[in-house]
Design a protein around this motif. Structure first.
Motif, PDB file in Angstrom:
ATOM      1  N   UNK A  90       2.294  -0.389   0.145  1.00 19.97           N
ATOM      2  CA  UNK A  90       3.034   0.858   0.267  1.00 19.97           C
ATOM      3  C   UNK A  90       3.013   1.593  -1.073  1.00 19.97           C
ATOM      4  N   UNK A  91       2.403   2.759  -1.088  1.00 15.53           N
ATOM      5  CA  UNK A  91       2.440   3.629  -2.257  1.00 15.53           C
ATOM      6  C   UNK A  91       3.555   4.641  -2.031  1.00 15.53           C
ATOM      7  N   UNK A  92       4.452   4.744  -3.007  1.00 16.04           N
ATOM      8  CA  UNK A  92       5.644   5.572  -2.810  1.00 16.04           C
ATOM      9  C   UNK A  92       5.556   6.834  -3.656  1.00 16.04           C
ATOM     10  N   UNK A  97      13.532   1.900  -4.224  1.00 18.92           N
ATOM     11  CA  UNK A  97      14.245   2.499  -3.088  1.00 18.92           C
ATOM     12  C   UNK A  97      13.505   2.228  -1.788  1.00 18.92           C
ATOM     13  N   UNK A  98      12.178   2.238  -1.838  1.00 20.71           N
ATOM     14  CA  UNK A  98      11.442   1.953  -0.604  1.00 20.71           C
ATOM     15  C   UNK A  98      11.554   0.476  -0.230  1.00 20.71           C
ATOM     16  N   UNK A 141       4.727  -2.962  -3.134  1.00 20.45           N
ATOM     17  CA  UNK A 141       5.299  -1.618  -3.197  1.00 20.45           C
ATOM     18  C   UNK A 141       5.186  -1.104  -4.631  1.00 20.45           C
ATOM     19  N   UNK A 142       4.669   0.112  -4.791  1.00 18.54           N
ATOM     20  CA  UNK A 142       4.571   0.705  -6.129  1.00 18.54           C
ATOM     21  C   UNK A 142       4.693   2.218  -6.017  1.00 18.54           C
TER      22      UNK A 142
END
Lengths: 265, 407
Positions: free
Chosen positions: B266-268, B369-370, B241-242
């Motif tokens: 996951x790209x946030x 947060x993700x 996640x980043x």
């Protein structure tokens, strides 16, 4: 033969230099652009370069940036610019009009859709600052199928081999950017312009116009001696920015001065 | 999804020779800059597999930046969430406090090779500006940093840091006065001073070869994380996640894992007030392909192709475009791009600070947060690596302001 090519052929026959004039559509208000275009023609402009406002005009200096911002306050779009050219064509069928702007509004409209609509409106050429040779092929196909000239920039940093390739893809005329920098910059070096124009001129039969950094009759004359024509922009946009009242007259007066000086060459 | 029918992608073959990732990327700049980009590309092509250059880069990363950065098991937080184990890649512990310096070290080495005496940069949150001013100070290069006037206000501490480092910060008053306008102004400067100036772009956007070379310099994050995870746990992570603004920390983490098909990514993006409100900075969630700042990518724009103003509590994510490789990874389905809104990011900022004693940047707080949402949906023996791309000291005034406190 395109309207742009016809115009340059006629100028050559007459032994005159081309005066290409740039204003931003809708700057400072929508209503003033059309009368200013007609006024510019009346005062001796040969080709109108109509700036299509864009939110991020990366190649423009502060003067033309402000012109884009003023026009965008009224949400002037590429669609509006095509409509304006159609309106201009109702009373003027001979003066070439090219649109100058950035890739994204054209991308958004779609290349094929844009080319068809532009041809219908009476647009003669397109200059897209951020679509260099490497990225322009699919747009060029659409433009040429509608006989719209693609006007390419050549820069002081352009190497001769590349200039040759650009010339092969270009039509109408070639636009030499006289300096490293943005529109309206103040460090025009006539000697280096001359050297580059000689180098590039040998590559092509297309007319060569010089722009960026030409602000008055004197600088126009210096550069026009070396080329087929000059492009004047920032100084006109500055005059437009002083307010819509009398804007066509102010621009007309600047154009008249430059025209008279060019005709002395 | 039927994996056997999926065609294997050779990720190392992108970008192609002309700088494209599928339809994205490319080199959409004015003619004046073409030569400089060709020159940069030819220098970089000559150096990127050169052992001596890599050794010098690695040496600087070890002794000046302080790499490798730790991979930290956030045990208390993981336990609270009751799902997957969360590991934090501690880019916040780098010299200057964020991942940005990995790239400026690399580009400064390139600048040295070109012999140019001046560097310029654009900056949003100021982290890239600080990282550029830092390497410029070290190499004795003149440094000017363009920063949107709005960001100058939001990130006063970083502005002063840059000044202390000897850089000149030029506030940009045009357009929306944020990162995109700073980038416009930096491109204008570069067109004018192309002979003596090296433009250090801070993210994986811009004209080719920038998206490639910035990615290559940032990929140290993922290479380290991959090795560290294998060493610590004996297996690869299940998810990465980043946060994604331009996307340099995300591509740095993701790229070395792209061929590991078991690793979900996951790209946030910054959801601002919420993607549904339109007030956000999430072009991969709610944008369309277009051309800006030298590349084709997903953009936030209106129906006429005008770039629209973005909104995020985090200056570093407040950008209407995104790196072209992310645009491509979205379209081919390799990476999932999600959005976290301002409130969720602020909650994660507080949560990580209180639970782990680590104060993250507001940008990185979006990724945290993700992860907070993702972890409880996974098993306890699964692993999530979150890129903690920067530290939160620079954001203290923003958070205090939101709390109604004057520091």
């Amino acid at each position: 033969m395109s309207r742009i090519s016809q115009q340059f052929a006629q100028l050559k026959t007459d032994g005159r230099k081309a005066l290409v004039a740039y204003i931003v559509n809708g700057d400072p208000v929508r209503e003033v652009t059309l009368p200013t275009m007609h006024k510019m023609v009346e005062e001796g402009v040969d080709v109108i370069e109509l700036g299509v406002p864009f939110s991020d005009p990366m190649a423009e200096g502060p003067v033309i940036q402000k012109g884009h911002e003023r026009a965008l306050e009224h949400h002037v779009s590429l669609t509006d610019s095509l409509a304006l050219v159609a309106e201009f064509r109702q009373t003027n069928q001979h003066t070439p009009v090219l649109l100058m702007g950035y890739a994204n509004p054209v991308e958004r409209m779609g290349y094929a859709n844009f080319a068809a609509k532009a041809a219908e409106a009476g647009v003669d050429g397109l200059l897209t600052v951020d679509l260099p040779l490497e990225e322009v092929e699919s747009l060029n196909r659409e433009l040429s199928s509608h006989d719209i000239d693609n006007i390419f920039l050549l820069a002081p940093t352009t190497r001769v081999e590349r200039a040759r390739k650009i010339a092969e893809h270009a039509s109408g005329f070639l636009y030499y950017v006289s300096l490293k920098g943005v529109t309206g910059a103040g460090h025009l070096d006539v000697e280096s312009v001359q050297a580059k124009l000689e180098e590039f001129g040998a590559l092509t039969d297309l007319p060569m116009c010089v722009g960026f950094g030409i602000k008055d009759a004197a600088s126009a004359v210096k550069v026009a001696r070396l080329a087929d024509g000059v492009v004047v922009g920032s100084v006109l946009v500055e005059a437009m920015g002083q307010g819509s009242e009398q804007a066509p007259e102010r621009v007309g007066a600047i154009v008249r001065d430059i025209r008279q000086a060019l005709d002395q060459i | 999804m039927n994996d056997t029918s999926k065609q294997k992608v050779d990720y190392s073959a992108f970008p192609d020779k002309s700088g494209h990732f599928g339809i994205f990327g490319g080199r959409f700049v004015s003619e004046t800059l073409i030569y400089a980009l060709e020159e940069l590309q030819s220098i970089y092509d000559g150096l990127k597999d050169n052992a001596e250059f890599q050794a010098e880069f690695d040496k600087d990363l070890a002794h000046y930046v302080g790499r490798p950065s730790p991979l930290y098991h956030a045990e208390r937080w993981s336990r609270e969430l009751g799902g997957a184990q969360i590991y934090l890649k501690r880019e916040d512990l780098n010299h200057t406090g964020a991942h940005k310096v990995n790239n400026t070290i690399g580009q400064a080495l390139l600048a040295k090779m070109t012999g140019k005496s001046r560097v310029i940069a654009e900056t949003g949150a100021g982290q890239h500006g600080v990282a550029t001013a830092t390497v410029a100070a070290r190499l004795g290069l003149k440094c000017q940093v363009y920063m949107g006037a709005e960001d100058v206000r939001r990130q006063a501490l970083n502005v002063y840091r840059m000044k202390l480092l000897g850089a000149e910060v030029i506030p940009v008053e045009s357009g929306s006065k944020t990162l995109k306008d700073a980038m416009n102004e930096a491109l204008r400067d570069w067109s004018t001073n192309v002979d003596d100036t090296f433009y250090i772009i801070g993210t994986v956007a811009g004209p080719h070869p920038y998206p490639q070379l910035v990615r290559d310099f940032q990929a140290v994050i993922g290479r380290e994380a991959r090795a560290q995870c294998l060493e610590m746990t004996g297996k690869l992570p299940d998810a990465l996640v980043a946060c994604v603004g331009g996307g340099s920390n995300a591509i740095g983490l993701f790229h070395p894992f792209l061929e590991d098909e078991s690793v979900a990514m996951y790209g946030v993006e910054a959801g601002g007030d919420g993607v549904e409100t339109g007030r956000h900075a999430a072009p991969l969630n709610d944008g369309i392909p277009g051309v800006l700042h030298g590349n084709r990518t997903y953009l936030m724009e209106d129906e006429n192709g005008q770039i629209i103003e973005t909104h995020s509590v985090s200056a570093g994510l407040d950008y209407p475009g995104v790196g072209p490789e992310h645009a491509w990874l979205k379209d081919i389905g390799r990476v999932n791009y999600v959005a976290i809104n301002d409130d969720e990011a602020l909650n994660a900022f507080r949560k990580t600070t209180r639970t782990e004693g680590i104060m993250p940047a507001l940008e990185s707080s979006h990724a945290l947060a993700y992860a907070e949402k993702l972890a409880p949906t996974m098993d306890k023996d699964q692993i999530i690596i979150v890129n903690l791309s920067g530290r939160g000291d620079k954001d203290i005034l923003t958070v205090a302001d939101l709390d109604g406190i004057t520091v």
